[in-house]
Write a protein that holds these residues in place. Structure first.
Motif, mmCIF file in Angstrom:
data_model
loop_
_atom_site.group_PDB
_atom_site.id
_atom_site.type_symbol
_atom_site.label_atom_id
_atom_site.label_comp_id
_atom_site.label_asym_id
_atom_site.label_seq_id
_atom_site.Cartn_x
_atom_site.Cartn_y
_atom_site.Cartn_z
ATOM 1 N N UNK A 68 0.831 -1.206 0.000
ATOM 2 C CA UNK A 68 0.000 0.000 0.000
ATOM 3 C C UNK A 68 0.864 1.255 0.000
ATOM 4 N N UNK A 69 1.114 1.814 -1.177
ATOM 5 C CA UNK A 69 1.881 3.058 -1.241
ATOM 6 C C UNK A 69 1.082 4.247 -0.719
ATOM 7 N N UNK A 70 1.820 5.244 -0.267
ATOM 8 C CA UNK A 70 1.227 6.536 0.044
ATOM 9 C C UNK A 70 1.362 7.450 -1.162
ATOM 10 N N UNK A 71 1.716 8.697 -0.921
ATOM 11 C CA UNK A 71 1.882 9.657 -2.013
ATOM 12 C C UNK A 71 3.212 9.402 -2.708
ATOM 13 N N UNK A 72 3.143 8.915 -3.943
ATOM 14 C CA UNK A 72 4.340 8.579 -4.710
ATOM 15 C C UNK A 72 4.510 9.603 -5.829
ATOM 16 N N UNK A 73 5.743 9.965 -6.089
ATOM 17 C CA UNK A 73 6.037 11.005 -7.076
ATOM 18 C C UNK A 73 5.807 10.476 -8.495
ATOM 19 N N UNK A 86 -2.160 18.062 -1.155
ATOM 20 C CA UNK A 86 -0.984 18.793 -0.667
ATOM 21 C C UNK A 86 -0.841 18.641 0.845
ATOM 22 N N UNK A 87 -1.965 18.636 1.536
ATOM 23 C CA UNK A 87 -1.938 18.500 2.992
ATOM 24 C C UNK A 87 -1.407 17.123 3.403
#
Length: 274
Positions: free
Chosen positions: A204-209, A224-225
């Motif tokens: 389970x990834x979070x915010x990935x670029x 963004x938060x």
């Protein structure tokens, strides 16, 4: 014995990163993507590094049972299934709620059903999910959970919509439900596969670029938060997620089964009590 690996969604992002990690783990690596041209481009890149692994691109729609049957048939022709990284997904902003559930969840159930008969001692599956259902506190009642366990039935989407309600028609809400379904599927597959000596986990990834994350961050303050609240104070890299998947698919993780590994820079730890 010729070992065979499969990476799906290789045309971009985490799927491509997984392919780059798997190429040294098996004798033959099948690269599956909806775009055969994209899969071929990745295959050309991997083949150019001079390794001993044979790399073969395939145009595969992971929501199509016939396409997946063709993929399974190719594995049987080549050798023994060793590793599967199912990373195909569709960004929430690019699809409606039905398509999100089909690609991000139902496809995983199809992959499991079609490839399960090929599993043997040492075979490992990793299904990609998301930290989003943890952040959204998805915790369905038994009636909804029962519907989620029937993802391959023809009226699944209609019944799920009736069970959850109209809120699921919001793509931003369909996504955490879809990836929660993957969490549940991976646990069930671990139990099914265990007696054969095969394993299944989810990541389970979070915010990935990725371009999609950058676009969402530019558009939505809520995204963004979340990035700001990530304790490591940055987005993750596809390679970082693929490294975790590669470990789970390796013999070093031979007793890791039925778990979800969160790769989110600490985001869930920061927001779980919200």
């Amino acid at each position: 014995m010729t070992t065979v690996g499969i990476a799906t969604g290789v045309g971009r992002g985490t799927g491509e990163a997984c392919a780059k990690r798997l190429v040294d783990m098996v004798d033959v690596l099948l690269l599956a993507d909806r775009s055969e041209a994209a899969a071929a481009a990745v295959a050309k890149d991997l083949s150019g590094h001079g390794g001993s692994t044979a790399v073969e691109p395939l145009g595969v729609d992971v929501t199509d049972r016939d396409d997946l049957a063709r993929l399974a048939g190719r594995v049987s022709e080549l050798g023994t299934l060793r590793a599967v990284a199912h990373a195909e997904n569709v960004p929430p902003e690019e699809a409606d709620w039905r398509r999100i559930l089909e690609v991000d969840f139902v496809s995983a159930a199809l992959v499991a059903e079609v490839l399960r008969p090929l599993a043997t001692v040492g075979t490992a599956f990793v299904y990609f999910a998301s930290v989003s259902p943890l952040i959204a506190h998805i915790d369905p009642d038994p009636a909804v959970a029962a519907v989620l366990d029937t993802a391959l039935e023809g009226d699944f989407l209609a019944r799920l919509r009736d069970a959850i309600g109209p809120a699921v028609e919001d793509s931003a809400w369909a996504y955490p439900w879809a990836t929660y379904g993957v969490h549940r599927l991976a646990r069930a597959e671990a139990v099914r596969l265990g007696p054969t000596g095969a394993r299944a986990c989810s990541v389970s990834p979070g915010a990935i670029d990725t371009p999609e994350t950058r676009m969402e961050a530019a558009r939505y303050e809520s995204v963004r938060q979340l990035i700001r609240r990530t304790p490591l104070s940055r987005t993750g890299r596809c390679e970082e997620v693929a490294a975790v998947a590669a470990f789970l698919l390796s013999d070093e993780a031979s007793f890791v089964n039925g778990v979800d590994i969160v790769v989110d820079g600490g985001l869930y730890a920061a927001v779980q009590d919200d």
